[in-house]
Design a protein around this motif. Structure first.
Motif, PDB file in Angstrom:
ATOM      1  N   LYS A  32      34.909  50.128  45.842  1.00 34.84           N
ATOM      2  CA  LYS A  32      34.921  49.011  44.898  1.00 34.84           C
ATOM      3  C   LYS A  32      34.237  47.869  45.636  1.00 34.84           C
ATOM      4  O   LYS A  32      34.870  47.125  46.379  1.00 34.84           O
ATOM      5  CB  LYS A  32      36.380  48.665  44.553  1.00 34.84           C
ATOM      6  CG  LYS A  32      36.539  47.916  43.256  1.00 34.84           C
ATOM      7  CD  LYS A  32      38.007  47.676  42.954  1.00 34.84           C
ATOM      8  CE  LYS A  32      38.635  46.693  43.937  1.00 34.84           C
ATOM      9  NZ  LYS A  32      40.081  46.520  43.760  1.00 34.84           N
TER      10      LYS A  32
ATOM     11  N   ARG B 188      25.216  51.858  50.424  1.00 37.77           N
ATOM     12  CA  ARG B 188      25.558  52.679  49.264  1.00 37.77           C
ATOM     13  C   ARG B 188      24.467  52.649  48.192  1.00 37.77           C
ATOM     14  O   ARG B 188      24.120  53.685  47.627  1.00 37.77           O
ATOM     15  CB  ARG B 188      26.917  52.237  48.708  1.00 37.77           C
ATOM     16  CG  ARG B 188      28.054  52.913  49.457  1.00 37.77           C
ATOM     17  CD  ARG B 188      29.208  52.011  49.833  1.00 37.77           C
ATOM     18  NE  ARG B 188      30.096  52.686  50.778  1.00 37.77           N
ATOM     19  CZ  ARG B 188      29.899  52.728  52.090  1.00 37.77           C
ATOM     20  NH1 ARG B 188      28.846  52.132  52.631  1.00 37.77           N
ATOM     21  NH2 ARG B 188      30.730  53.369  52.875  1.00 37.77           N
TER      22      ARG B 188
ATOM     23  N   ILE C 121      22.129  55.891  46.960  1.00 40.29           N
ATOM     24  CA  ILE C 121      21.989  56.377  45.582  1.00 40.29           C
ATOM     25  C   ILE C 121      20.510  56.420  45.197  1.00 40.29           C
ATOM     26  O   ILE C 121      20.030  57.393  44.618  1.00 40.29           O
ATOM     27  CB  ILE C 121      22.798  55.486  44.606  1.00 40.29           C
ATOM     28  CG1 ILE C 121      24.291  55.612  44.898  1.00 40.29           C
ATOM     29  CG2 ILE C 121      22.500  55.864  43.159  1.00 40.29           C
ATOM     30  CD1 ILE C 121      25.148  54.541  44.256  1.00 40.29           C
TER      31      ILE C 121
ATOM     32  N   PHE D 270      30.621  56.348  45.140  1.00 39.54           N
ATOM     33  CA  PHE D 270      31.305  56.090  43.869  1.00 39.54           C
ATOM     34  C   PHE D 270      32.820  55.967  44.009  1.00 39.54           C
ATOM     35  O   PHE D 270      33.512  55.785  43.019  1.00 39.54           O
ATOM     36  CB  PHE D 270      30.928  57.156  42.833  1.00 39.54           C
ATOM     37  CG  PHE D 270      29.531  56.938  42.303  1.00 39.54           C
ATOM     38  CD1 PHE D 270      29.271  55.875  41.443  1.00 39.54           C
ATOM     39  CD2 PHE D 270      28.486  57.751  42.688  1.00 39.54           C
ATOM     40  CE1 PHE D 270      27.991  55.643  40.965  1.00 39.54           C
ATOM     41  CE2 PHE D 270      27.190  57.530  42.221  1.00 39.54           C
ATOM     42  CZ  PHE D 270      26.946  56.474  41.360  1.00 39.54           C
ATOM     43  N   THR D 271      33.334  56.074  45.226  1.00 38.80           N
ATOM     44  CA  THR D 271      34.769  55.819  45.406  1.00 38.80           C
ATOM     45  C   THR D 271      35.011  54.498  46.137  1.00 38.80           C
ATOM     46  O   THR D 271      36.053  54.292  46.717  1.00 38.80           O
ATOM     47  CB  THR D 271      35.473  56.963  46.173  1.00 38.80           C
ATOM     48  OG1 THR D 271      34.691  57.294  47.314  1.00 38.80           O
ATOM     49  CG2 THR D 271      35.657  58.193  45.313  1.00 38.80           C
TER      50      THR D 271
ATOM     51  N   LEU E 228      27.191  60.566  47.644  1.00 42.46           N
ATOM     52  CA  LEU E 228      27.414  60.049  46.287  1.00 42.46           C
ATOM     53  C   LEU E 228      28.908  59.886  46.027  1.00 42.46           C
ATOM     54  O   LEU E 228      29.352  58.899  45.448  1.00 42.46           O
ATOM     55  CB  LEU E 228      26.802  60.987  45.243  1.00 42.46           C
ATOM     56  CG  LEU E 228      25.279  60.944  45.101  1.00 42.46           C
ATOM     57  CD1 LEU E 228      24.823  61.983  44.087  1.00 42.46           C
ATOM     58  CD2 LEU E 228      24.806  59.555  44.680  1.00 42.46           C
ATOM     59  N   TYR E 229      29.682  60.884  46.484  1.00 42.01           N
ATOM     60  CA  TYR E 229      31.141  60.807  46.332  1.00 42.01           C
ATOM     61  C   TYR E 229      31.671  59.553  47.032  1.00 42.01           C
ATOM     62  O   TYR E 229      32.470  58.798  46.472  1.00 42.01           O
ATOM     63  CB  TYR E 229      31.784  62.083  46.884  1.00 42.01           C
ATOM     64  CG  TYR E 229      33.267  61.974  47.102  1.00 42.01           C
ATOM     65  CD1 TYR E 229      34.149  62.006  46.020  1.00 42.01           C
ATOM     66  CD2 TYR E 229      33.794  61.805  48.387  1.00 42.01           C
ATOM     67  CE1 TYR E 229      35.510  61.879  46.212  1.00 42.01           C
ATOM     68  CE2 TYR E 229      35.152  61.680  48.593  1.00 42.01           C
ATOM     69  CZ  TYR E 229      36.006  61.711  47.503  1.00 42.01           C
ATOM     70  OH  TYR E 229      37.348  61.589  47.708  1.00 42.01           O
TER      71      TYR E 229
ATOM     72  N   LYS F 280      40.592  54.619  43.292  1.00 41.09           N
ATOM     73  CA  LYS F 280      39.855  55.888  43.348  1.00 41.09           C
ATOM     74  C   LYS F 280      40.004  56.578  44.702  1.00 41.09           C
ATOM     75  O   LYS F 280      39.500  57.664  44.916  1.00 41.09           O
ATOM     76  CB  LYS F 280      38.366  55.640  43.061  1.00 41.09           C
ATOM     77  CG  LYS F 280      38.078  55.314  41.604  1.00 41.09           C
ATOM     78  CD  LYS F 280      36.604  54.992  41.400  1.00 41.09           C
ATOM     79  CE  LYS F 280      36.308  53.561  41.817  1.00 41.09           C
ATOM     80  NZ  LYS F 280      34.919  53.145  41.564  1.00 41.09           N
TER      81      LYS F 280
END
Lengths: 202, 256
Positions: free
Chosen positions: A81, A99, A103, A78-79, A74-75, B172
């Motif tokens: 783009k 990805r 999820i 969500f990092t 998940l990390y 990020k």
């Protein structure tokens, strides 16, 4: 430790295949007994549920690796783009799909474990053919499970491809291309096994 | 073909400084044969009037060599990062949309600050150490075939296109991107550079290093110099696998 991120990421890659990938393959194959009838499935399920030290096998082969893979995944998810719009190359689309399926699988597996293993653990249900037949009786649940199986087989097959790159096994463009074909085959074969098993319950 | 008043339309994402919000401005300019994005930007600079007929500030951009070897004029053209000097108007869909490579801090309009790439090159020790307190003499000779192969890797102009295309290089994450990684492979291939190869491998095993690659392979698709970036990354993956075990299990000898 300076190379903490490197080790965490390599561990994430390794656990995805060993043991999680192997477990998933085994799980789908055992489920496939359902195509041979109620008794065949119940026998197989009974055998798996009564392996010696089953709780430790579950903890160390399934729960801990899966939880690490899920949360670190998940990390990772969500990092990023994602940019498949302008850079719509095949690998980039698979990258995005990896990805999204990841999820979705966190949600699906959490629900799946709650609905089956957890219910058995608290004594509210018994793990057998009827349990799955009841669940999959609902067409929405059947659709959810089909999506779950396909997401899992895709995530494993594509993850196998990136595992081979991440550990430096496939380096050349050629080997990476042939591995794409091979992992496509893995995806198709595992999907057929998984979906056949699901339809055997209805 | 012989049309009297053929024009070219540009939409440019502009901003006055790093901290200010961006805005779009549209320009329509006369078509000239064989024009590229840079010559169009020069035309806008000569006559900075937008499609509303208002005089505006000239659009600023970066450029240097004008032959796709310096990397300075990189920007996002119709959604894809590339060099504006080799972006021919005839081959682009109109309106032509120009944006800065926002993976980097935008200085003004289309100018970005690519310093982070140069910092990354320092971080991964992308050089061959030849200095000593005394004359170290000549280094070992590089085989010709290897030199020809390494030359392809040395074509990197630090333009930043691979970082802009990479989904894992963003605010990020501190991923350094493909370009500096491939330079590690180049420097490690050099006979003198290879004497300190473990230092570079350990550097890319640090934060924001090799492990942050997610194999989207946009870098190799986007690289204007055709550098085999993903092969470099996979080769480094294997070398760092070995280095990882060597760091833990290996004996105490200095260089592997």
């Amino acid at each position: 430790m300076e190379n903490r991120e490197f080790l965490l990421r390599r561990l994430h890659s390794l656990l995805g295949i060993i043991p999680i990938g192997i477990f998933l393959t085994q799980h789908l194959i055992v489920n496939h007994f359902a195509t041979q009838g109620v008794e065949a499935f119940n026998n197989a399920s009974h055998f798996m549920a009564n392996l010696p030290f089953v709780i430790f096998l579950e903890i160390f082969v399934i729960y801990l690796p899966l939880m690490y893979h899920a949360f670190y995944g998940l990390y990772i998810a969500f990092t990023t783009k994602n940019n498949p719009g302008h850079y719509s190359y095949m690998r980039n689309i698979l990258f995005v799909a990896q990805r999204y399926t990841g999820i979705f699988l966190v949600i699906f597996i959490a629900w799946h474990v709650f609905e089956t293993r957890f219910q058995v653990a608290i004594g509210a249900a018994e793990a057998n053919f009827n349990m799955m037949a009841n669940i999959l009786d609902n067409p929405w649940m059947l659709a959810f499970y089909i999506a779950g199986v396909l997401a899992a087989t895709f995530h494993l097959a594509n993850g196998l491809w990136s595992f081979l790159v991440t550990w430096g096994i496939t380096q050349s463009e050629k080997s990476q291309r042939y591995t794409t074909y091979f992992t496509l085959l893995v995806f198709i074969v595992l999907s057929i096994i998984g979906i056949r098993a699901l339809f055997a319950f209805i | 073909m012989g049309e009297a008043a053929k024009t070219v339309i540009f939409e440019i994402e502009r901003r006055n400084s790093t901290d200010e919000n961006s805005y779009w401005e549209k320009f329509e300019l006369p078509y000239r044969a064989n024009m590229n994005v840079i010559s169009a930007l020069m035309e806008i600079r000569r006559n900075p009037v937008n499609t509303e007929g208002k005089k505006t500030t000239p659009v600023t951009w970066d450029m240097n060599c004008l032959e796709e070897v310096c990397g300075a004029c990189s920007m996002v053209i119709n959604g894809k990062a590339r060099q504006s000097c080799t972006a021919l108007v005839d081959q682009l869909e109109q309106p032509i949309r120009l944006q800065p490579m926002k993976t980097f801090p935008v200085v003004r309009d289309l100018i970005v600050d690519r310093s982070r790439m140069f910092d990354s090159l320092k971080k991964v020790k992308a050089w061959v150490p030849i200095d000593g307190t005394h004359d170290l003499g000549e280094g070992p000779r590089m085989p010709e075939r290897k030199r020809q192969w390494a030359y392809e890797l040395s074509k990197c102009m630090t333009c930043g296109v691979c970082l802009e295309a990479c989904p894992n290089v963003n605010d990020k994450s501190d991923f350094i991107g493909a370009a500096p990684l491939s330079q590690v492979r180049l420097m490690n291939a050099h006979p003198t550079g290879s004497m300190t190869r473990d230092e570079r491998l350990n550097a890319i095993m640090g934060e924001g290093g090799l492990a942050s690659c997610g194999n989207s392979q946009n870098c190799v698709e986007s690289c204007p110099k055709g550098i085999p970036l993903t092969t470099s990354i996979a080769a480094l993956n294997r070398e760092t696998t070995v280095q990882m075990f060597r760091n833990f299990f290996g004996s105490d000898h200095a260089v592997g």
